[in-house]
Write a protein that holds these residues in place. Structure first.
Motif, short mmCIF file in Angstrom:
data_model
loop_
_atom_site.label_atom_id
_atom_site.label_comp_id
_atom_site.label_asym_id
_atom_site.label_seq_id
_atom_site.Cartn_x
_atom_site.Cartn_y
_atom_site.Cartn_z
N GLU A 1 0.83 -1.22 0.00
CA GLU A 1 0.00 0.00 0.00
C GLU A 1 0.86 1.26 0.00
O GLU A 1 0.62 2.19 -0.76
CB GLU A 1 -0.92 -0.01 1.22
N LYS B 1 4.66 5.70 -5.16
CA LYS B 1 4.77 5.74 -6.62
C LYS B 1 3.84 6.80 -7.21
O LYS B 1 4.23 7.56 -8.11
CB LYS B 1 4.44 4.36 -7.20
N ALA B 2 2.62 6.88 -6.69
CA ALA B 2 1.64 7.84 -7.22
C ALA B 2 2.09 9.27 -6.97
O ALA B 2 2.02 10.12 -7.87
CB ALA B 2 0.27 7.59 -6.58
N ARG C 1 2.53 1.79 -3.40
CA ARG C 1 1.65 2.39 -4.40
C ARG C 1 1.46 3.88 -4.15
O ARG C 1 1.45 4.69 -5.08
CB ARG C 1 0.30 1.67 -4.40
N ALA D 1 7.21 -3.38 -4.22
CA ALA D 1 5.96 -3.59 -3.47
C ALA D 1 6.02 -4.87 -2.65
O ALA D 1 5.15 -5.09 -1.78
CB ALA D 1 4.78 -3.63 -4.43
#
Length: 574
Positions: free
Chosen positions: A163, A169-170, A166, A418
């Motif tokens: 989580e 990364k975003a 992600r 991840a």
């Protein structure tokens, strides 16, 4: 669990229906009897490579069906549903494979045709094969992290890593996008300002195109209706019709007066006809006036604003031209306008936005690093526990000079994913002072199988209760060992079978004696051809087979007594 295996025309087997039970099933038989045929057939049914060489001589094709019983809640139910192969709880899962002489093969799941890759995916989840010369999952370092995480119950920590990865990364992508836009800000600001100015002048509204199109249709119909009304009024003469009808009425009245002056009385036919003609003309005059008034009322009701249709069409043209220019739909123009305004605002305040995003990146990075460290700590704890558990298994398997460890090395931060930030490898050494290395590289054939058995036995001590694992198959795990070592192998297989289903191909009477089900493979000449067969042995037949394995061709009373002692020896933890 595997409940049934049906083999047709594979190598030396013409037809074989084999029921497999829960617990430890052992397959024994003389060398060359066909034990490998059973495993090859099972592999074929679960997606292994098909080979025309497996087809029995004289047969056109070989076919194998493996039947499995899946407990409720098994993960494969979702997989099957995703593949359009939905299976009801309690319904058997049938995997079937057919291989033809031309080398082609067909795969089926519950009689529905599937690709071999689907069959293999199912087989990988249902079976776990351990053999001396195979590179199985336990020996592949790429699988070690998942095994350790399952053993250490690291699901929550892994989910946190995934989580936060992600999220990091975003926010990094948002930062990079804004940074790239700010670098070409001058050119982009000019372009955005120009486009936004055009959109502001146009001021597109939500659903405006649909509304204008409807209005244009109505306006077009209204104008054509007005033209028709005007034509109707012109055709009947308009106000001139009333004038002509009134003049005709007066002429008839004069004619009536002259007839009376000539002496015609009220009952005279001329006066009577003139009176009726005048009355008819009067009615016509009234009807004509009413028709004209209704035509005028209809025209007033349409109330078409002059030039409105042209303005509507011009507006539609302008909206559609702008949409083509921006390569969007007309209905998306308001959103595009808002997006451009937001982008322009971001660029104009790029420095402040970049500072804000930079802080968000640092915050996301810190959260990701914390999740990595939490997972690493849990893995280190699990690695130490697994090492102790495997070491406890090695001594009973007569590998007391060997050692096992879980090597967990932190990767460089730029290699974090991840899945975490660790490189995890199961390592062994077979003698004190020897170098540590991967299981496949260090252990000999017999040691390798026993290491695999020790590791599986240790891994089986941790896991969700009631969750069925794969069927474990050990092919001659006792190769090269005998006596007490073979007995220890048998005990470990028996222990492993308590939590699931284990199938073992063995030449060792000590291992075979631990079986809950004993299957004997043999071959005989049938109508001039050699055929393999498999029979399930009764308790007495099992003792006789164990005696044969102990003494050879001639079964002695001493061998039978030894076989009985093997069967009656207690199952104790090593």
């Amino acid at each position: 669990m595997l409940t049934r295996l049906t083999i047709q025309d594979v190598v030396l087997v013409d037809r074989l229906d084999l029921d497999i039970r829960q617990g430890l099933s052992v397959l024994t038989g003389e060398t060359g009897a066909g034990k490998s045929i059973i495993l090859d057939s099972l592999g074929l049914a679960t997606g292994a490579r098909g080979d025309a060489g497996l087809i029995r001589a004289g047969a056109s094709q070989a076919a194998v069906t493996a039947e499995f019983d899946l407990p409720a809640g098994h993960a494969l139910y979702d997989f099957l549903e995703d593949k359009g192969l939905a299976l009801e709880a309690g319904e058997p899962l049938l995997l079937r494979r057919v291989v033809s002489r031309d080398g082609r093969s067909k795969a089926f799941v519950n009689d529905q045709s599937v690709s071999v890759s689907v069959l293999k995916a199912l087989g990988d989840s249902l079976l776990e094969v351990h053999g001396q010369h195979e590179t199985v999952g336990l020996l592949d370092p790429r699988t070690h992290a998942a095994m350790l995480d399952a053993y250490g119950d690291c699901a929550a920590e892994k989910a946190a890593v995934a989580e936060t990865f992600r999220a990091l990364k975003a926010v990094r992508e948002r930062y990079r996008d804004l940074q790239a836009r700010s670098e070409r800000a001058a050119e982009e600001v000019e372009e955005l300002t120009h486009r936004l100015s055009e959109l502001d002048r146009l001021d597109p509204q939500p659903d405006e195109e649909a509304q204008l199109a409807t209005e244009r249709s109505l306006l077009g119909a209204s104008e054509r209706a007005l033209e028709d009304i005007t034509e109707a009024r012109t055709t009947v003469g308009g106000d001139q019709l009333s004038q002509r009808l009134a003049k005709a009425f007066r002429a008839l009245d004069h004619a009536r007066s002259r007839a009376q002056q000539a002496g015609a009385n009220e009952g005279h036919a001329v006066l009577k006809a003139l009176s009726e003609a005048a009355e008819a003309l009067d009615r016509t005059l009234i009807a004509a006036d009413e028709a004209l008034a209704l035509m005028d009322a209809a025209a007033d009701a349409l109330d078409v604003e002059p030039g409105r249709l042209d303005r509507v069409e011009e507006r539609l043209f302008a909206l559609r031209a702008m949409a083509r220019k921006l390569n969007v739909l007309v209905e998306d123009l308001p959103a595009t306008r808002a997006k451009m305004a937001h982008a322009l605002s971001e660029i104009e305040d790029a420095e402040g936005a970049l500072r804000k995003l930079s802080a968000e990146v640092a915050q996301a990075q810190a959260a990701f690093n914390a999740a990595i460290e939490a997972l690493r700590a849990k893995r280190l704890e699990a690695g130490a526990a697994l090492s102790v558990a495997v070491m406890a298994e090695l001594t009973p398997l007569k590998l007391d000079k060997a050692a096992f460890r879980v090597d967990i090395r932190a990767l460089e931060p730029e290699r974090y994913t991840a899945h975490g930030g660790d490189q995890i490898t199961f390592e062994v050494r077979t003698n004190p002072g020897a170098d540590w290395g991967g299981m496949a590289a260090i252990a000999s054939g017999g040691e390798l199988a026993r290491f695999a058995l020790a590791l599986k036995a240790a891994l089986a001590t941790r896991g969700d209760e009631g969750v069925a694992g794969p069927v474990m198959i050990f092919d001659e795990v006792d190769q090269g060992v005998g006596g007490a070592v073979a007995d220890a192998v048998g005990l470990r297989l028996k222990k492993l079978a308590e939590a699931g289903q284990v199938i073992v191909v063995t030449h060792s009477p000590q291992v075979a004696a631990r079986g809950d089900q004993h299957l004997k493979v043999s071959k005989a000449e049938v109508e001039g051809a050699v055929r393999s067969k498999v029979v399930e042995l009764s308790a007495d037949e099992t003792l006789e087979e164990l005696a044969r394995m102990l003494s050879g061709a001639e079964i002695t009373p001493e061998a039978r007594a030894a076989a009985l002692r093997l069967r009656q020896s207690p199952v104790v933890a090593g």
